[in-house]
Design a protein around this motif. Structure first.
Motif, PDB file in Angstrom:
ATOM      1  N   LEU A   1       0.839  -1.213   0.000  1.00 40.85           N
ATOM      2  CA  LEU A   1       0.000   0.000   0.000  1.00 40.85           C
ATOM      3  C   LEU A   1       0.866   1.253   0.000  1.00 40.85           C
TER       4      LEU A   1
ATOM      5  N   GLY B   1       1.953  -5.790   3.297  1.00 43.45           N
ATOM      6  CA  GLY B   1       3.355  -6.096   3.566  1.00 43.45           C
ATOM      7  C   GLY B   1       4.220  -5.836   2.359  1.00 43.45           C
TER       8      GLY B   1
ATOM      9  N   ARG C   1      15.291  -1.344  -5.005  1.00 39.73           N
ATOM     10  CA  ARG C   1      14.870  -2.092  -3.819  1.00 39.73           C
ATOM     11  C   ARG C   1      13.654  -2.965  -4.130  1.00 39.73           C
ATOM     12  N   THR C   2      12.562  -2.332  -4.556  1.00 43.25           N
ATOM     13  CA  THR C   2      11.339  -3.116  -4.767  1.00 43.25           C
ATOM     14  C   THR C   2      11.442  -4.010  -6.001  1.00 43.25           C
TER      15      THR C   2
ATOM     16  N   SER D   1       6.000  -8.091 -16.587  1.00 44.26           N
ATOM     17  CA  SER D   1       7.003  -7.077 -16.906  1.00 44.26           C
ATOM     18  C   SER D   1       6.550  -6.157 -18.048  1.00 44.26           C
TER      19      SER D   1
HETATM   20  P1  NAD Z   1       1.051   0.536  -9.837  1.00 47.98           P
HETATM   21  O1  NAD Z   1       2.144   1.478  -9.477  1.00 47.98           O
HETATM   22  O2  NAD Z   1      -0.291   1.065 -10.140  1.00 47.98           O
HETATM   23  O3  NAD Z   1       0.866  -0.538  -8.663  1.00 47.98           O
HETATM   24  C1  NAD Z   1       1.958  -1.145  -8.021  1.00 47.98           C
HETATM   25  C2  NAD Z   1       1.455  -1.818  -6.738  1.00 47.98           C
HETATM   26  O4  NAD Z   1       2.574  -2.442  -6.105  1.00 47.98           O
HETATM   27  C3  NAD Z   1       0.852  -0.846  -5.718  1.00 47.98           C
HETATM   28  O5  NAD Z   1      -0.351  -1.363  -5.202  1.00 47.98           O
HETATM   29  C4  NAD Z   1       1.912  -0.748  -4.642  1.00 47.98           C
HETATM   30  O6  NAD Z   1       1.382  -0.491  -3.340  1.00 47.98           O
HETATM   31  C5  NAD Z   1       2.556  -2.129  -4.722  1.00 47.98           C
HETATM   32  N1  NAD Z   1       3.938  -2.145  -4.214  1.00 47.98           N
HETATM   33  C6  NAD Z   1       4.930  -1.266  -4.536  1.00 47.98           C
HETATM   34  N2  NAD Z   1       6.058  -1.595  -3.853  1.00 47.98           N
HETATM   35  C7  NAD Z   1       5.757  -2.701  -3.130  1.00 47.98           C
HETATM   36  C8  NAD Z   1       6.511  -3.505  -2.237  1.00 47.98           C
HETATM   37  N3  NAD Z   1       7.802  -3.242  -1.945  1.00 47.98           N
HETATM   38  N4  NAD Z   1       5.895  -4.584  -1.663  1.00 47.98           N
HETATM   39  C9  NAD Z   1       4.594  -4.855  -1.925  1.00 47.98           C
HETATM   40  N5  NAD Z   1       3.828  -4.109  -2.744  1.00 47.98           N
HETATM   41  C10 NAD Z   1       4.414  -3.047  -3.343  1.00 47.98           C
HETATM   42  O7  NAD Z   1       1.631  -0.321 -11.044  1.00 47.98           O
HETATM   43  P2  NAD Z   1       0.854  -0.940 -12.307  1.00 47.98           P
HETATM   44  O8  NAD Z   1       0.767   0.077 -13.358  1.00 47.98           O
HETATM   45  O9  NAD Z   1      -0.354  -1.631 -11.838  1.00 47.98           O
HETATM   46  O10 NAD Z   1       1.937  -2.007 -12.774  1.00 47.98           O
HETATM   47  C11 NAD Z   1       1.932  -3.328 -12.234  1.00 47.98           C
HETATM   48  C12 NAD Z   1       3.041  -4.144 -12.866  1.00 47.98           C
HETATM   49  O11 NAD Z   1       2.843  -4.194 -14.277  1.00 47.98           O
HETATM   50  C13 NAD Z   1       4.434  -3.562 -12.660  1.00 47.98           C
HETATM   51  O12 NAD Z   1       5.320  -4.621 -12.455  1.00 47.98           O
HETATM   52  C14 NAD Z   1       4.742  -2.839 -13.962  1.00 47.98           C
HETATM   53  O13 NAD Z   1       6.122  -2.832 -14.202  1.00 47.98           O
HETATM   54  C15 NAD Z   1       4.010  -3.735 -14.945  1.00 47.98           C
HETATM   55  N6  NAD Z   1       3.541  -3.066 -16.184  1.00 47.98           N
HETATM   56  C16 NAD Z   1       2.777  -1.931 -16.121  1.00 47.98           C
HETATM   57  C17 NAD Z   1       2.304  -1.353 -17.289  1.00 47.98           C
HETATM   58  C18 NAD Z   1       1.443  -0.110 -17.276  1.00 47.98           C
HETATM   59  O14 NAD Z   1       1.213   0.479 -18.339  1.00 47.98           O
HETATM   60  N7  NAD Z   1       0.936   0.331 -16.143  1.00 47.98           N
HETATM   61  C19 NAD Z   1       2.603  -1.930 -18.541  1.00 47.98           C
HETATM   62  C20 NAD Z   1       3.410  -3.088 -18.561  1.00 47.98           C
HETATM   63  C21 NAD Z   1       3.853  -3.647 -17.371  1.00 47.98           C
END
Ligand code: NAD
Ligand code: DAU
Length: 348
Positions: free
Chosen positions: A35, A58, A99-100, A129
């Protein structure tokens, strides 16, 4: 089947969790999310009391917590979606991305390796990805699964690194992994730091629309539910050790997309045609701004019979309707920390 979905309170994760909880009532889904500013449990209200669902707050970097969750739930699969996902934030704070995106991913891989030991039968680690790992295209060509990695931003470098670790666990330890690299997603629940929701929110409040550089960069847009359908298909039917590119066959120059968005917003808000376009403001370009992304999604099309289902014009219209119907959600996520971020990102 017991599944761990990480990052399930973010944009794509929200749709992914809701899809799996509803479509597979006999799977048990644990959603682990830190979150951060990008995660929001409001998104999951409709399924939060489902019997086959549990939320755990978490961090994927927390070794003990991950061990404990694997002990308790004996997961058969992991769908790894948690990440720091915004390029502009990665330019300001690269270490948070290392880190993440890198350490957090390796921590999950290590837990799978230890808990599944030598019995990898019917187990899957699925890494979600991005196409940004392939770098930037010129006017011609498409990213295929064979395109050499060439990440240019701290965000894409961290995602490329995590992809390499996932493949390293496959080759070195035989961990059953699957990967997909997807193009730009759009749709409901996207945090308004990304182009489409940010511009919808600004048009709504008559604020300037900050177009980076000349607005000629190209992105390949895919409706988020089509991405989730692809993930479902790959998770169940994709081959172990394989990578699948996912894209919308839908390239737009930013400025053309923005003009289209302005027209639709004028219509839906009952404003004079052309009034939203007047908010367009050209601002300093993003550092290292990738010029063009475009995906060749023929492998997943041929091997798994997946195709995008929604036309962009329809998807964009549905997305705007969702944001207009959920102004309270927009107001909630743009209060607090968002204001500091906005001020810092767009004040010069
Ligand atoms: P987002 O930023 O909307 O959501 C990321 C989520 O991960 C959040 O709920 C956040 O609280 C959680 N999070 C972050 N750090 C964390 C940690 N250390 N531990 C646990 N939870 C953690 O991202 P998104 O746009 O939904 O993207 C999701 C995945 O899809 C990512 O891996 C991103 O690289 C990939 N992706 C996104 C897109 C896009 O256009 N949005 C396209 C291709 C791939
Ligand atoms: O390609 C997949 C990637 O798409 C994902 O891996 C990322 O998580 C996701 O954030 C997205 O990255 P982009 O950098 O392409 O998305 P963003 O919405 O930030 O920007 C889209 C385009 O719009 C890009 O060319 C930059 C431009 N832009 C963006 C913002 C936020 C602007 O011109 N002005 C802006 O204010």
């Amino acid at each position: 089947m017991k599944l761990l979905i990480t990052g399930g309170a973010g944009f794509i994760g929200t749709h992914l969790v809701a899809h799996f909880v509803r479509k597979y009532p006999n799977y048990f889904i644990v959603n682990l999310d830190k979150l951060t500013y990008a995660g929001n449990l409001e998104n999951l209200k409709a399924i939060e009391s489902a019997e086959n669902y549990k939320f755990v707050k978490g961090d994927i970097c927390d070794v003990e917590l991950i061990q404990q969750l694997f002990q308790e739930y004996q997961f058969d699969g992991v769908l790894h979606c948690a990440a720091e996902s915004h390029v502009d934030r990665s330019i300001k704070d690269p270490l948070a991305f290392v880190r993440t995106n890198v350490i957090g991913t390796v921590n999950l891989l290590q837990a799978c390796k230890e808990h599944w030991k030598d019995n990898f039968t019917n187990k899957t680690f699925y890494h979600i990805s991005t196409d940004e790992v392939y770098g930037s295209l010129g006017e011609e060509g498409l990213f295929t699964e064979e395109t050499a990695y060439d990440p240019r931003s701290p965000y894409s470098a961290s995602k490329a690194s995590s992809d390499h670790f996932v493949r390293a666990y496959y080759h070195t330890y035989g961990l059953p992994v699957k990967l997909s690299n997807c193009s730009n997603n759009y749709g409901p629940y996207q945090f308004p730091e990304k182009l489409i929701p940010l511009f919808i929110n600004n048009i709504l409040h008559n604020k300037p629309l900050p177009v980076y550089g000349q607005g000629i960069n190209v992105r390949d847009w895919l409706y988020v539910k089509d991405h989730v359908r692809a993930i479902d298909t790959i998770f169940h039917d994709g081959d172990v050790g394989e990578t699948y590119n996912i894209g919308g066959h839908n390239e737009w120059r930013n400025i053309d997309l923005i003009r289209q968005l302005c027209l639709l917003m004028d219509e839906k808000l009952g404003r004079e045609t052309g009034s939203s376009e007047q908010l367009i403001t050209y601002v300093t370009d993003r550092a290292g701004h990738d010029m063009r992304y475009a995906i060749d999604a023929s492998k997943i099309g041929k091997a798994l019979n997946w195709q995008p289902s929604l036309q962009f014009e329809e998807g964009l219209s549905k997305t705007i309707d969702w944001y207009l119907a959920n102004e309270a959600w927009l107001a909630q996520v743009t209060s607090g920390e968002y204001r500091n971020y906005y001020q810092e990102q767009y004040s010069h």
